[in-house]
Design a protein around this motif. Structure first.
Motif, PDB file in Angstrom:
ATOM      1  N   THR A  32       0.835  -1.229   0.099  1.00  0.00           N
ATOM      2  CA  THR A  32      -0.094  -0.054   0.030  1.00  0.00           C
ATOM      3  C   THR A  32       0.899   1.180  -0.115  1.00  0.00           C
ATOM      4  N   ASP A  33       0.286   2.308   0.382  1.00  0.00           N
ATOM      5  CA  ASP A  33       1.118   3.558   0.339  1.00  0.00           C
ATOM      6  C   ASP A  33       1.253   4.202   1.730  1.00  0.00           C
ATOM      7  N   THR A  34       1.887   5.363   1.915  1.00  0.00           N
ATOM      8  CA  THR A  34       2.188   5.440   3.402  1.00  0.00           C
ATOM      9  C   THR A  34       1.171   6.452   4.143  1.00  0.00           C
ATOM     10  N   GLY A  35      -0.062   6.342   3.495  1.00  0.00           N
ATOM     11  CA  GLY A  35      -1.437   6.918   3.872  1.00  0.00           C
ATOM     12  C   GLY A  35      -1.823   5.830   4.808  1.00  0.00           C
ATOM     13  N   VAL A  36      -1.318   4.474   4.971  1.00  0.00           N
ATOM     14  CA  VAL A  36      -1.836   3.498   6.024  1.00  0.00           C
ATOM     15  C   VAL A  36      -0.680   3.997   7.138  1.00  0.00           C
ATOM     16  N   SER A  37      -1.268   4.101   8.336  1.00  0.00           N
ATOM     17  CA  SER A  37      -0.453   4.556   9.663  1.00  0.00           C
ATOM     18  C   SER A  37       0.281   3.550   9.990  1.00  0.00           C
ATOM     19  N   VAL A  38       1.571   3.830  10.632  1.00  0.00           N
ATOM     20  CA  VAL A  38       2.452   2.666  11.046  1.00  0.00           C
ATOM     21  C   VAL A  38       1.780   1.547  11.780  1.00  0.00           C
ATOM     22  N   ALA A  39       1.017   2.232  12.903  1.00  0.00           N
ATOM     23  CA  ALA A  39       0.356   1.537  13.866  1.00  0.00           C
ATOM     24  C   ALA A  39      -0.930   0.405  13.057  1.00  0.00           C
ATOM     25  N   ASP A  40      -1.506   1.048  12.058  1.00  0.00           N
ATOM     26  CA  ASP A  40      -2.472  -0.042  11.076  1.00  0.00           C
ATOM     27  C   ASP A  40      -1.537  -0.995  10.786  1.00  0.00           C
ATOM     28  N   ALA A  41      -0.339  -0.753  10.038  1.00  0.00           N
ATOM     29  CA  ALA A  41       0.485  -1.497   9.257  1.00  0.00           C
ATOM     30  C   ALA A  41       0.814  -2.707  10.232  1.00  0.00           C
ATOM     31  N   HIS A  42       1.203  -2.319  11.526  1.00  0.00           N
ATOM     32  CA  HIS A  42       1.703  -3.529  12.599  1.00  0.00           C
ATOM     33  C   HIS A  42       0.446  -4.152  12.782  1.00  0.00           C
ATOM     34  N   ARG A  43      -0.720  -3.722  13.020  1.00  0.00           N
ATOM     35  CA  ARG A  43      -1.999  -4.605  13.300  1.00  0.00           C
ATOM     36  C   ARG A  43      -2.325  -5.528  12.163  1.00  0.00           C
ATOM     37  N   PHE A  44      -2.159  -5.065  11.004  1.00  0.00           N
ATOM     38  CA  PHE A  44      -2.402  -6.078   9.730  1.00  0.00           C
ATOM     39  C   PHE A  44      -1.208  -7.136   9.763  1.00  0.00           C
ATOM     40  N   GLY A  45       0.005  -6.671  10.066  1.00  0.00           N
ATOM     41  CA  GLY A  45       1.016  -7.358   9.829  1.00  0.00           C
ATOM     42  C   GLY A  45       0.978  -8.574  11.016  1.00  0.00           C
ATOM     43  N   ALA A  46       0.461  -8.475  12.121  1.00  0.00           N
ATOM     44  CA  ALA A  46       0.475  -9.419  13.102  1.00  0.00           C
ATOM     45  C   ALA A  46      -0.612 -10.430  12.711  1.00  0.00           C
ATOM     46  N   LEU A  47      -1.205 -10.289  11.965  1.00  0.00           N
ATOM     47  CA  LEU A  47      -2.152 -11.396  11.258  1.00  0.00           C
ATOM     48  C   LEU A  47      -1.239 -12.377  10.274  1.00  0.00           C
ATOM     49  N   GLY A  48       0.054 -11.905   9.844  1.00  0.00           N
ATOM     50  CA  GLY A  48       0.781 -12.703   9.108  1.00  0.00           C
ATOM     51  C   GLY A  48       1.529 -12.085   7.779  1.00  0.00           C
ATOM     52  N   PRO A  49       0.655 -11.382   6.994  1.00  0.00           N
ATOM     53  CA  PRO A  49       1.520 -10.780   5.923  1.00  0.00           C
ATOM     54  C   PRO A  49       2.531  -9.617   6.400  1.00  0.00           C
ATOM     55  N   HIS A  50       3.413  -9.470   5.308  1.00  0.00           N
ATOM     56  CA  HIS A  50       4.291  -8.396   5.526  1.00  0.00           C
ATOM     57  C   HIS A  50       3.632  -7.257   4.873  1.00  0.00           C
ATOM     58  N   VAL A  51       3.500  -5.994   5.567  1.00  0.00           N
ATOM     59  CA  VAL A  51       2.895  -4.720   5.090  1.00  0.00           C
ATOM     60  C   VAL A  51       4.021  -3.756   4.477  1.00  0.00           C
ATOM     61  N   VAL A  52       3.974  -3.608   3.432  1.00  0.00           N
ATOM     62  CA  VAL A  52       4.922  -2.549   2.797  1.00  0.00           C
ATOM     63  C   VAL A  52       4.037  -1.213   2.587  1.00  0.00           C
ATOM     64  N   ARG A  53       4.588  -0.028   3.078  1.00  0.00           N
ATOM     65  CA  ARG A  53       4.214   1.179   2.636  1.00  0.00           C
ATOM     66  C   ARG A  53       5.202   1.702   1.726  1.00  0.00           C
ATOM     67  N   ALA A  54       4.559   1.698   0.391  1.00  0.00           N
ATOM     68  CA  ALA A  54       5.516   2.433  -0.637  1.00  0.00           C
ATOM     69  C   ALA A  54       5.251   3.787  -0.802  1.00  0.00           C
TER      70      ALA A  54
END
Length: 196
Positions: free
Chosen positions: A174-196
Motif C-alpha cells: 500500500t502507500d504511506t497513507g496507512v499508519s505505522v500502527a495500522d501496518a503493525h496491526r495487519f502485519g500481526a495477522l501474518g502478511p508483510h505490510v509494505v508502505r511504498a
C-alpha cells in the motif's frame, strides 16, 4: 457554468501512490513464471511494472480477467497472456462468472496480484459484487503466493462479499497513507505490510 463541480474520475485518483505500489509489488516477483493480474487500475500498473522489469531472456505467463491488463501486455515479447473467458463487466472491462472460475480451477499460478474494495482485520478482503468475489476467491485457491495491492483508502473498509482472509496473503502493499500502527496491526495477522 456556475454551481457545477467537476470531479476527477475515481480511476485517476492517487495515481502516484498506485505507481509506487506497482513498482514495490513487481519487486516481489521472485522468480515466478506465472502470475495472475486482477481487474482494476493498481493491478494493471503492477502488470506493466512487472513487464518493464523482465530480463530480455525471461518468460512470463500472465493470467488475467482484465481486458485492459491483457491489452497492455499483449505487445511484450517475454509475456504470454491468458485471458479468462466469461461475461464482460462493462464498468471494469473484466470477465466474471463460471467460465472464468472454471478456467482458474485448472491452473496452478505462482503468484497472484489482487486488489479489493475493502480490507479489514475482522472481515478480510471484500468486494461488492458476488460474481467478482467468486473469481477472486478462485484465484486465492489457485495461487501458491498472493499479494494484495491497494491504496490506503481500502484499509479498514468492508464491502458485501468476502473472498479472502488477511492471513492468505504473503504481503499487503500500500502507500504511506496507512499508519505505522495500522501496518503493525495487519502485519500481526501474518502478511508483510509494505508502505511504498
Amino acid at each position: 457554468m456556475t454551481g457545477i463541480t467537476h470531479r476527477q474520475p475515481p480511476a485517476r485518483l492517487q495515481v502516484a501512490e498506485k505507481r509506487r505500489i506497482a513498482v514495490a509489488a513487481a519487486a516481489r516477483l521472485e522468480g515466478a513464471e506465472s502470475i495472475y493480474v486482477d481487474e482494476g487500475i493498481t493491478p494493471q500498473l503492477v502488470a506493466e511494472a512487472v513487464a518493464a522489469s523482465l530480463r530480455p531472456d525471461a518468460k512470463l505467463t500472465v493470467v488475467t480477467s482484465s481486458l485492459l491488463a491483457a491489452g497492455a501486455l499483449a505487445h511484450v515479447p517475454q509475456v504470454t497472456v491468458m485471458l479468462l473467458g466469461g461475461r464482460l463487466r462493462g464498468r471494469t472491462m473484466a470477465t466474471v462468472d463460471h467460465w472464468a472460475t472454471r478456467m482458474l480451477r485448472e491452473l496452478v499460478i505462482d503468484l497472484a496480484y489482487l486488489g479489493a474494495n475493502g480490507i479489514s482485520r475482522d472481515h478480510g478482503l471484500t468486494t461488492p459484487d458476488p460474481a467478482v468475489a467468486a473469481v477472486k476467491a478462485q484465484v486465492v485457491a489457485s495461487a501458491r503466493r498472493r499479494i494484495f495491492v491497494g491504496v490506503h483508502t481500502k484499509f479498514n473498509v468492508s464491502s458485501f462479499c468476502r473472498f479472502a482472509e488477511v492471513p492468505d496473503f504473503e504481503a499487503l502493499i500500500t502507500d504511506t497513507g496507512v499508519s505505522v500502527a495500522d501496518a503493525h496491526r495487519f502485519g500481526a495477522l501474518g502478511p508483510h505490510v509494505v508502505r511504498a
